[in-house]
Write a protein that holds these residues in place. Structure first.
Motif, PDB file in Angstrom:
ATOM      1  N   ARG A  15       5.597  -0.305 -25.589  1.00  0.00           N
ATOM      2  CA  ARG A  15       5.648  -1.585 -24.875  1.00  0.00           C
ATOM      3  C   ARG A  15       5.679  -1.363 -23.371  1.00  0.00           C
ATOM      4  N   VAL A  16       6.499  -0.411 -22.948  1.00  0.00           N
ATOM      5  CA  VAL A  16       6.614  -0.140 -21.515  1.00  0.00           C
ATOM      6  C   VAL A  16       5.286   0.379 -20.963  1.00  0.00           C
ATOM      7  N   ALA A  17       4.646   1.281 -21.713  1.00  0.00           N
ATOM      8  CA  ALA A  17       3.377   1.856 -21.249  1.00  0.00           C
ATOM      9  C   ALA A  17       2.300   0.781 -21.136  1.00  0.00           C
ATOM     10  N   ILE A  18       2.211  -0.080 -22.152  1.00  0.00           N
ATOM     11  CA  ILE A  18       1.217  -1.148 -22.102  1.00  0.00           C
ATOM     12  C   ILE A  18       1.534  -2.121 -20.973  1.00  0.00           C
ATOM     13  N   GLY A  19       2.823  -2.414 -20.818  1.00  0.00           N
ATOM     14  CA  GLY A  19       3.233  -3.303 -19.727  1.00  0.00           C
ATOM     15  C   GLY A  19       2.874  -2.738 -18.368  1.00  0.00           C
ATOM     16  N   LEU A  20       3.103  -1.427 -18.196  1.00  0.00           N
ATOM     17  CA  LEU A  20       2.749  -0.785 -16.928  1.00  0.00           C
ATOM     18  C   LEU A  20       1.240  -0.816 -16.700  1.00  0.00           C
ATOM     19  N   LEU A  21       0.469  -0.607 -17.765  1.00  0.00           N
ATOM     20  CA  LEU A  21      -0.991  -0.653 -17.647  1.00  0.00           C
ATOM     21  C   LEU A  21      -1.441  -2.034 -17.185  1.00  0.00           C
ATOM     22  N   PHE A  22      -0.860  -3.080 -17.763  1.00  0.00           N
ATOM     23  CA  PHE A  22      -1.211  -4.447 -17.372  1.00  0.00           C
ATOM     24  C   PHE A  22      -0.836  -4.718 -15.923  1.00  0.00           C
ATOM     25  N   VAL A  23       0.360  -4.306 -15.548  1.00  0.00           N
ATOM     26  CA  VAL A  23       0.842  -4.559 -14.187  1.00  0.00           C
ATOM     27  C   VAL A  23      -0.008  -3.810 -13.160  1.00  0.00           C
ATOM     28  N   VAL A  24      -0.312  -2.545 -13.440  1.00  0.00           N
ATOM     29  CA  VAL A  24      -1.124  -1.749 -12.508  1.00  0.00           C
ATOM     30  C   VAL A  24      -2.526  -2.343 -12.374  1.00  0.00           C
ATOM     31  N   SER A  25      -3.118  -2.771 -13.486  1.00  0.00           N
ATOM     32  CA  SER A  25      -4.453  -3.372 -13.443  1.00  0.00           C
ATOM     33  C   SER A  25      -4.450  -4.648 -12.610  1.00  0.00           C
ATOM     34  N   ALA A  26      -3.429  -5.484 -12.825  1.00  0.00           N
ATOM     35  CA  ALA A  26      -3.340  -6.727 -12.062  1.00  0.00           C
ATOM     36  C   ALA A  26      -3.085  -6.444 -10.584  1.00  0.00           C
ATOM     37  N   ALA A  27      -2.214  -5.468 -10.311  1.00  0.00           N
ATOM     38  CA  ALA A  27      -1.897  -5.137  -8.914  1.00  0.00           C
ATOM     39  C   ALA A  27      -3.131  -4.606  -8.192  1.00  0.00           C
ATOM     40  N   GLN A  28      -3.915  -3.747  -8.875  1.00  0.00           N
ATOM     41  CA  GLN A  28      -5.130  -3.223  -8.244  1.00  0.00           C
ATOM     42  C   GLN A  28      -6.132  -4.333  -7.984  1.00  0.00           C
ATOM     43  N   HIS A  29      -6.188  -5.301  -8.893  1.00  0.00           N
ATOM     44  CA  HIS A  29      -7.110  -6.426  -8.725  1.00  0.00           C
ATOM     45  C   HIS A  29      -6.752  -7.227  -7.472  1.00  0.00           C
ATOM     46  N   TYR A  30      -5.495  -7.587  -7.339  1.00  0.00           N
ATOM     47  CA  TYR A  30      -5.106  -8.404  -6.191  1.00  0.00           C
ATOM     48  C   TYR A  30      -5.093  -7.596  -4.894  1.00  0.00           C
ATOM     49  N   TYR A  31      -4.852  -6.286  -5.008  1.00  0.00           N
ATOM     50  CA  TYR A  31      -4.952  -5.437  -3.814  1.00  0.00           C
ATOM     51  C   TYR A  31      -6.391  -5.397  -3.311  1.00  0.00           C
ATOM     52  N   ALA A  32      -7.350  -5.289  -4.258  1.00  0.00           N
ATOM     53  CA  ALA A  32      -8.760  -5.278  -3.873  1.00  0.00           C
ATOM     54  C   ALA A  32      -9.145  -6.592  -3.195  1.00  0.00           C
ATOM     55  N   LEU A  33      -8.594  -7.709  -3.677  1.00  0.00           N
ATOM     56  CA  LEU A  33      -8.896  -9.002  -3.074  1.00  0.00           C
ATOM     57  C   LEU A  33      -8.311  -9.126  -1.673  1.00  0.00           C
ATOM     58  N   SER A  34      -7.206  -8.419  -1.435  1.00  0.00           N
ATOM     59  CA  SER A  34      -6.528  -8.544  -0.145  1.00  0.00           C
ATOM     60  C   SER A  34      -7.153  -7.704   0.956  1.00  0.00           C
ATOM     61  N   GLN A  35      -8.100  -6.825   0.588  1.00  0.00           N
ATOM     62  CA  GLN A  35      -8.720  -5.975   1.594  1.00  0.00           C
ATOM     63  C   GLN A  35      -9.564  -6.811   2.552  1.00  0.00           C
ATOM     64  N   PRO A  36      -9.533  -6.472   3.829  1.00  0.00           N
ATOM     65  CA  PRO A  36     -10.251  -7.291   4.812  1.00  0.00           C
ATOM     66  C   PRO A  36     -11.744  -7.314   4.567  1.00  0.00           C
ATOM     67  N   ASN A  37     -12.304  -8.486   4.700  1.00  0.00           N
ATOM     68  CA  ASN A  37     -13.747  -8.677   4.568  1.00  0.00           C
ATOM     69  C   ASN A  37     -14.221  -9.328   5.855  1.00  0.00           C
ATOM     70  N   THR A  38     -14.793  -8.526   6.749  1.00  0.00           N
ATOM     71  CA  THR A  38     -15.166  -9.063   8.057  1.00  0.00           C
ATOM     72  C   THR A  38     -16.231 -10.136   7.943  1.00  0.00           C
ATOM     73  N   LEU A  39     -17.065 -10.038   6.920  1.00  0.00           N
ATOM     74  CA  LEU A  39     -18.102 -11.050   6.750  1.00  0.00           C
ATOM     75  C   LEU A  39     -17.483 -12.403   6.435  1.00  0.00           C
ATOM     76  N   ALA A  40     -16.510 -12.408   5.501  1.00  0.00           N
ATOM     77  CA  ALA A  40     -15.846 -13.659   5.155  1.00  0.00           C
ATOM     78  C   ALA A  40     -15.091 -14.231   6.345  1.00  0.00           C
TER      79      ALA A  40
END
Length: 249
Positions: A15-40
């Motif tokens: 359960r902990v391993a799957i939970g960590l996998l979900f959390v890391v995947s979600a965190a990487q997703h939102y981190y990627a969205l937060s990266q600066p986009n000079t065009l936008a």
């Protein structure tokens, strides 16, 4: 003599391993969205005043500025280089409608690089917003190997190329005059002769798809990106819940 059964810790660790996998995947997703986009950050350029429809020089200067903004704030890359998060790539791999990105990313907020037609579409959106009340019209022009933007102002036709960062320059029906304009705009480029051939082969040049078609694709991509964000939020919440359950004694 009674034997005490020991509860295996494996389900809890799973359960902990799957939970960590979900959390890391979600965190990487939102981190990627937060990266600066000079065009936008730069597009579209909001103007407090409507451009003077009678001032052709000022209008062309605006087109030049916006063309350079697209060129300098994004990169040229393959259409398949979508720059998606891990989560988005997973959804795309499982998505039966994966042809949604056949034209590449068309959503300005998620665009970081692309082909000439993507950059031309972004500039088209900008020109439509900027010149909405001037009577100017624009469309993507396919040159059988390259895509630029063609627009009309005050009864005259001009071309501009955000993929190379050149333009605007006047369009001429006479080959020699058009060749001079193209040679002047793209001066110094090693593939100048190839570009000249593309512009002058008028028989295979024409409108590149339609603005309506691209707007429709963009709307579907917007929905898809919003869906990915919802999935990311669910993974984050469910992952935290699994970790909490797994760590309980």
């Amino acid at each position: 003599m009674m034997t005490v059964r020991k509860t295996s810790s494996w389900p809890r660790l799973v359960r902990v391993a799957i939970g960590l996998l979900f959390v890391v995947s979600a965190a990487q997703h939102y981190y990627a969205l937060s990266q600066p986009n000079t065009l936008a950050a730069k597009l579209p350029v909001v103007q407090k005043q409507t451009p003077d429809a009678n001032d052709l020089d000022s209008l062309l200067a605006d087109v030049e500025r916006l063309t350079r903004a697209v060129f300098e704030s994004s990169e040229h890359c393959e259409v398949s280089d979508l720059r998606l998060s891990w989560l988005e790539n997973t959804i795309l791999a499982l998505n039966p409608f994966s042809n949604l990105f056949q034209q590449g990313v068309l959503v300005r907020e998620r665009f970081r690089c692309g082909y000439c037609h993507q950059r031309a579409f972004l500039l088209l959106e900008m020109l439509q917003a900027h010149f909405a009340r001037t009577g100017a019209t624009a469309e993507m022009l396919g040159l059988n190997g390259h895509v630029v933007l063609q627009f009309r102002m005050q009864g005259r036709t001009f071309l501009t190329d955000p993929d190379y960062g050149v333009g605007p320059f006047a369009y001429h029906s006479e080959d020699n005059a058009l060749a001079r304009e193209v040679a002047s705009a793209y001066v110094g480029l090693p593939n100048l002769n190839q570009l000249l051939s593309m512009y002058l082969s008028r028989e295979d040049n024409g409108a590149y798809s339609s603005t309506h078609s691209f707007n429709s694709i963009k709307s579907k991509q917007l929905w898809w990106f919003q869906f990915a964000n919802i999935v990311g939020a669910c993974l984050l919440l469910f992952g935290c819940l699994l970790i909490w359950i797994g760590l309980r004694r």
